[in-house]
Design a protein around this motif. Structure first.
Motif, PDB file in Angstrom:
ATOM      1  N   LYS A 174       0.825  -1.206   0.000  1.00 33.43           N
ATOM      2  CA  LYS A 174       0.000   0.000   0.000  1.00 33.43           C
ATOM      3  C   LYS A 174       0.868   1.269   0.000  1.00 33.43           C
ATOM      4  CE  LYS A 174      -4.213   1.872   1.796  1.00 33.43           C
ATOM      5  NZ  LYS A 174      -5.345   1.651   2.668  1.00 33.43           N
ATOM      6  N   GLY A 175       0.581   2.150  -0.947  1.00 33.52           N
ATOM      7  CA  GLY A 175       1.316   3.401  -1.071  1.00 33.52           C
ATOM      8  C   GLY A 175       2.675   3.278  -1.735  1.00 33.52           C
ATOM      9  N   THR A 227      -4.836   1.598  -6.786  1.00 29.19           N
ATOM     10  CA  THR A 227      -3.706   1.906  -7.646  1.00 29.19           C
ATOM     11  C   THR A 227      -4.099   1.587  -9.083  1.00 29.19           C
ATOM     12  OG1 THR A 227      -1.315   1.634  -7.909  1.00 29.19           O
ATOM     13  CG2 THR A 227      -2.580  -0.370  -7.493  1.00 29.19           C
TER      14      THR A 227
END
Length: 190
Positions: A82-83, A118
């Motif tokens: 994540k990220g 994403t």
């Protein structure tokens, strides 16, 4: 007199299909060209790394998992990437052998769990999106998931994969810069 038309059924039990069919290089190139500005890419079932090739060549930070190399993407914990990922490129095994779920569905669920929202370029069988009923769990999930918005579709020819004829397409999620639909460039074929 025999009929001039010979029809045979595709018996998947007698003639099982390979689950590790490589992505054609022209398709890898086509997808990479759609994302010239990404900095980090993940391929959760990278096979021979060909979907990452053009991104590696550009200097992108590339991540990958491959079960054949003891790296099981489906076993990763939630939010693992994540990220950290700008784009996920994925040509998952279509016949994963996980009950009624398609391999692409299993991988997409895990992509969302591990990466959050994403951009995604996912190779799927045509039945992933189109072979649905009103009561289909997959259809409802795809239509209502807050981290999945279909931005574009790339229609693929039946014979785009070497040695396999299969109805498939590439679905692009969360990529508003793309056109709604693409036809592939016509590579030279024998």
């Amino acid at each position: 007199m025999p009929s001039p038309l010979s029809v045979t059924k595709n018996n998947y039990i007698a003639n099982p299909k390979r689950s590790d069919v490589p992505t054609p290089m022209w398709l890898c190139d086509f997808i990479a060209d759609l994302y010239p500005d990404v900095k980090s890419v993940l391929d959760p079932c990278y096979g021979d790394t060909r979907m990452l090739f053009w991104f590696i060549d550009r200097g992108c930070k590339c991540h990958g998992c491959e079960i054949k190399h003891n790296s099981d993407f489906l076993a990763l914990p939630p939010d693992h990437f994540k990220g950290k990922i700008d784009l996920v490129v994925c040509n998952p095994p279509f016949n994963l052998g996980v009950g009624r779920k398609l391999g692409a569905e299993v991988f997409l669920e895990q992509i969302v769990k591990t990466c959050g929202k994403t951009q995604i370029a996912l190779c799927v069988p045509m039945g992933f999106r189109l072979n649905q009923r009103w009561t289909s769990k997959r259809w409802k999930w795809l239509a209502s998931h807050p981290d999945l918005e279909i931005s574009s579709i790339l229609s693929l020819p039946l014979d785009c994969y070497d040695g396999v004829q299969f109805h498939s397409e590439v679905i692009f999620f969360n990529s508003p810069h793309l056109k709604p639909h693409y036809w592939p460039d016509w590579p030279e074929h024998p």
